[in-house]
Motif scaffolding. Structure first.
Motif, mmCIF file in Angstrom:
data_model
loop_
_atom_site.group_PDB
_atom_site.id
_atom_site.type_symbol
_atom_site.label_atom_id
_atom_site.label_comp_id
_atom_site.label_asym_id
_atom_site.label_seq_id
_atom_site.Cartn_x
_atom_site.Cartn_y
_atom_site.Cartn_z
ATOM 1 N N ASP A 53 0.418 -1.115 -0.297
ATOM 2 C CA ASP A 53 0.260 -0.182 0.044
ATOM 3 C C ASP A 53 0.988 1.456 -0.015
ATOM 4 O O ASP A 53 0.257 2.188 -1.524
ATOM 5 N N ALA A 54 1.884 0.988 0.801
ATOM 6 C CA ALA A 54 2.841 2.398 1.261
ATOM 7 C C ALA A 54 3.730 3.170 0.084
ATOM 8 O O ALA A 54 3.762 3.653 -1.052
ATOM 9 N N TYR A 55 3.944 1.600 -1.189
ATOM 10 C CA TYR A 55 4.506 1.535 -2.495
ATOM 11 C C TYR A 55 3.078 2.067 -3.396
ATOM 12 O O TYR A 55 3.872 2.806 -4.465
ATOM 13 N N PHE A 56 2.395 1.371 -3.664
ATOM 14 C CA PHE A 56 1.978 1.021 -4.499
ATOM 15 C C PHE A 56 0.819 2.530 -4.479
ATOM 16 O O PHE A 56 0.874 3.736 -5.304
ATOM 17 N N TYR A 57 0.648 3.551 -3.913
ATOM 18 C CA TYR A 57 -0.231 4.651 -3.469
ATOM 19 C C TYR A 57 0.465 5.814 -3.061
ATOM 20 O O TYR A 57 0.337 6.574 -2.831
ATOM 21 N N GLN A 58 2.094 4.982 -3.073
ATOM 22 C CA GLN A 58 3.173 6.622 -2.671
ATOM 23 C C GLN A 58 2.670 7.395 -1.305
ATOM 24 O O GLN A 58 2.694 8.199 -1.787
ATOM 25 N N LYS A 59 2.376 6.500 -0.330
ATOM 26 C CA LYS A 59 2.052 7.051 1.343
ATOM 27 C C LYS A 59 3.054 7.656 1.916
ATOM 28 O O LYS A 59 3.308 8.030 2.565
ATOM 29 N N GLY A 60 4.621 7.390 0.571
ATOM 30 C CA GLY A 60 5.448 8.134 2.289
ATOM 31 C C GLY A 60 6.713 7.607 3.376
ATOM 32 O O GLY A 60 7.493 7.512 3.520
ATOM 33 N N ASP A 61 5.804 5.788 3.387
ATOM 34 C CA ASP A 61 6.691 5.876 5.001
ATOM 35 C C ASP A 61 6.913 4.170 4.420
ATOM 36 O O ASP A 61 7.202 3.417 5.122
ATOM 37 N N THR A 62 7.594 4.055 3.151
ATOM 38 C CA THR A 62 7.128 2.839 2.493
ATOM 39 C C THR A 62 8.638 2.191 3.722
ATOM 40 O O THR A 62 8.809 1.091 3.726
ATOM 41 N N GLN A 63 9.737 3.182 3.131
ATOM 42 C CA GLN A 63 10.896 2.791 4.028
ATOM 43 C C GLN A 63 10.143 2.304 5.416
ATOM 44 O O GLN A 63 11.400 0.927 5.781
ATOM 45 N N MET A 64 10.248 3.164 6.397
ATOM 46 C CA MET A 64 9.552 2.333 7.478
ATOM 47 C C MET A 64 8.800 1.452 7.864
ATOM 48 O O MET A 64 9.500 0.243 8.494
ATOM 49 N N VAL A 65 8.106 1.367 6.830
ATOM 50 C CA VAL A 65 7.743 -0.325 6.851
ATOM 51 C C VAL A 65 8.782 -1.269 6.508
ATOM 52 O O VAL A 65 8.506 -2.712 7.542
ATOM 53 N N LEU A 66 9.212 -0.923 5.626
ATOM 54 C CA LEU A 66 10.244 -1.841 5.451
ATOM 55 C C LEU A 66 11.195 -2.392 6.491
ATOM 56 O O LEU A 66 11.567 -3.462 6.713
ATOM 57 N N GLU A 67 11.747 -1.381 6.623
ATOM 58 C CA GLU A 67 12.604 -1.276 8.730
ATOM 59 C C GLU A 67 11.899 -2.420 9.065
ATOM 60 O O GLU A 67 12.571 -3.592 9.664
ATOM 61 N N GLN A 68 10.746 -2.882 9.481
ATOM 62 C CA GLN A 68 10.000 -2.763 10.402
ATOM 63 C C GLN A 68 9.679 -4.789 9.593
ATOM 64 O O GLN A 68 10.540 -5.486 10.672
ATOM 65 N N ILE A 69 10.221 -4.965 8.328
ATOM 66 C CA ILE A 69 10.050 -5.998 8.198
ATOM 67 C C ILE A 69 11.527 -6.403 8.278
ATOM 68 O O ILE A 69 11.371 -7.500 9.138
ATOM 69 N N LYS A 70 12.157 -5.962 8.112
ATOM 70 C CA LYS A 70 13.499 -6.268 8.191
ATOM 71 C C LYS A 70 13.657 -6.725 9.872
ATOM 72 O O LYS A 70 14.211 -7.854 9.709
ATOM 73 N N LYS A 71 13.353 -5.937 10.481
ATOM 74 C CA LYS A 71 14.003 -5.499 11.722
ATOM 75 C C LYS A 71 12.838 -7.136 12.504
ATOM 76 O O LYS A 71 13.931 -7.834 13.135
ATOM 77 N N TYR A 72 12.104 -7.447 12.182
ATOM 78 C CA TYR A 72 11.713 -8.321 12.805
ATOM 79 C C TYR A 72 12.343 -9.954 12.601
ATOM 80 O O TYR A 72 12.642 -10.787 13.546
ATOM 81 N N HIS A 73 13.238 -9.730 10.834
ATOM 82 C CA HIS A 73 13.842 -10.942 10.540
ATOM 83 C C HIS A 73 14.972 -11.208 11.210
ATOM 84 O O HIS A 73 15.493 -12.295 11.714
ATOM 85 N N PHE A 74 15.781 -9.891 11.160
ATOM 86 C CA PHE A 74 17.008 -9.532 11.662
ATOM 87 C C PHE A 74 17.042 -10.154 13.276
ATOM 88 O O PHE A 74 17.776 -10.908 13.331
ATOM 89 N N ASP A 75 15.477 -9.831 13.842
ATOM 90 C CA ASP A 75 15.785 -10.275 15.534
ATOM 91 C C ASP A 75 15.897 -11.830 15.336
ATOM 92 O O ASP A 75 16.085 -12.403 16.203
ATOM 93 N N ILE A 76 14.601 -12.008 14.396
ATOM 94 C CA ILE A 76 14.916 -14.015 14.640
ATOM 95 C C ILE A 76 16.780 -14.711 14.643
ATOM 96 O O ILE A 76 16.306 -15.639 15.179
#
Ligand code: ASP
Ligand code: MG
Length: 424
Positions: A53-76
């Motif tokens: 959604d962030a990407y397709f509708y260019q909402k501006g928080d793309t990077q933030m959401v991506l970081e959240q996803i990254k962090k989740y996996h890297f913590d594991i």
């Protein structure tokens, strides 16, 4: 040797300890041939949907959401692999780099296509982590990209499987090594691929379906879905105090229950299994020694009524603008509109001048659907409705679920009653 298909869903790989638990479940089957299908970790698919959604509708928080996803996996990852030079880090990083690049670009013209390219990465990452961890834990396995096997059309987000081609590829390519540690193949649920090489997904919660496709094409001995519940219960413990485990149920009942919205099994799962009489087990990954539920072709009525609750329903009442009768022509127009908007009808009922339909109130679909319907019909609606389905109902069970509710629609067939209700 007989082949088993295992499916581990998001909840079974939601954190490092869960991944360790997958290894301990698999250890109970050491030496056996198993294809293990994994979903994205925890609720990552929802986060990936936010990223789309962030990407397709260019909402501006793309990077933030991506970081959240990254962090989740890297913590594991950090928890599972203390040595920072472990190759899995590189592997997972590569996926994230590609994802980051993808979302930096400008969106295509197709939301659904972008959705599948992005959301699919949850399964890719999860399967890489689980595969690497199993290796660490001494469980030899080969990582398989399921997209090289399960081929679909280009109906993005709802890929239709090309069975002939998939069958052929399974026969040719599914590696089933029988070496030490058994022949474990580790792959992703939920994903497929178009003839042009784009990734598709099979519909939310579609990993069960993947397990069934693989079982069908390999003539597997059985499928086991490992879950955070004991098996199939007669009601979701979320809504009901006294729930009971069902030891065995027929394919027929399983299809009906999942069709009406029981979320333990994806509705498309049963048919490929039923066609080859492959038994399906639903078992607890928390208590893997318990038997759970067996779903097979043994015809038996369920010993107790089963309850399925669906919230956030909308009841549409559709009638010809001139108060004429609802006739066949109207039906075909109405069904066509529903199908064009990809809206699934949960219950329907008709009277002389109106046609009532209850569906999930999906905000991405319903407003558009109503707009289209309104070109030809008068449409009234009630939202915030609940749909209660009881299989093997009796009057007492109906009364019990209707306490404090107003019933808007009641639809009874021999074994099943459906009630569209609202809190009083
Ligand atoms: N990860 C996908 C979803 O959450 C598929 C699955 O879990 O079955 O919908
Ligand atoms: Mg899931």
């Amino acid at each position: 040797m007989a082949l088993k298909i295992f499916k581990f869903g998001g909840a079974s790989v939601k954190d490092a300890d869960s991944v360790r638990n997958v290894a301990s479940v698999l250890n109970k089957f050491s030496g056996q041939q198993i294809i293990t299908v994994v979903s994205a970790m925890g609720k990552i698919t929802n986060l990936l949907e936010m990223l789309v959604d962030a990407y397709f509708y260019q909402k501006g928080d793309t990077q933030m959401v991506l970081e959240q996803i990254k962090k989740y996996h890297f913590d594991i990852l950090k928890n599972l692999f203390p040595i920072a030079s472990h190759p899995v880090y590189n592997d997972v990083n590569t996926v994230f780099l590609a994802l980051e690049n993808y979302v930096k670009g400008s969106p295509s013209h197709s939301y659904n296509k972008d959705y599948d390219q992005i959301v699919s990465q949850g399964e890719i990452i999860s399967s890489k982590i689980v595969s690497a961890y199993l290796m660490e834990a001494g469980i030899k396995n080969s990582w398989l990209d399921i997209r090289s096997i399960i081929k679909t059309d280009d109906t993005y987000r709802e890929g239709k499987v090309n069975w002939d081609l998939t069958q052929k590829l399974v026969t040719e390519r599914v590696p089933l090594s029988e070496g030490v540690g058994g022949g474990i193949t580790l792959t992703q649920g939920f994903l497929g691929q178009t003839p042009d090489g784009f990734t598709t997904t099979l519909g939310r919660e579609g990993s069960d379906y993947t397990a069934a496709i693989l079982a069908h094409c390999t003539n597997a001995e059985s499928v086991t879905i490992w879950k955070d519940v004991h098996g199939v219960m007669n009601a979701d413990p979320k809504w009901f105090d006294e729930t009971k485990l069902i030891d065995q149920m027929s394919y027929q009942d399983a299809i009906e229950l999942s069709y009406y919205g029981a979320t333990v099994i994806h509705p498309k799962t049963i048919k490929p299994l039923q066609n080859k009489k492959i038994p399906l087990y639903v078992r607890s990954f928390v208590q893997p020694d318990e038997k759970g539920t067996l779903i097979n072709d043994q015809q038996s009525q369920l010993p107790i009524p089963c309850f399925i609750f669906k919230v956030n329903q909308i009841l549409l009442s559709i009638s010809p603008k001139d108060f004429s009768f609802i006739v066949e022509e109207n039906f075909s127009d109405i069904f066509k509109i529903f199908s064009e908007h990809h809206v699934k009808i949960n219950v329907m009922q008709n009277s002389a001048i109106s046609f009532s339909v209850c569906t999930d109130n999906d905000e991405r679909k319903i407003p558009e659907l109503i707009k289209t319907l309104q070109k030809k019909f008068r449409v009234l609606y009630n939202d915030n409705m609940e749909l209660i389905t009881i299989r093997y109902y009796n009057q007492t069970t109906i009364e019990r679920v209707c306490i404090g509710k107003k019933v808007f629609l009641e639809h009874k067939s021999r074994y099943t009653v459906q009630l569209v209700v609202k809190n009083r």
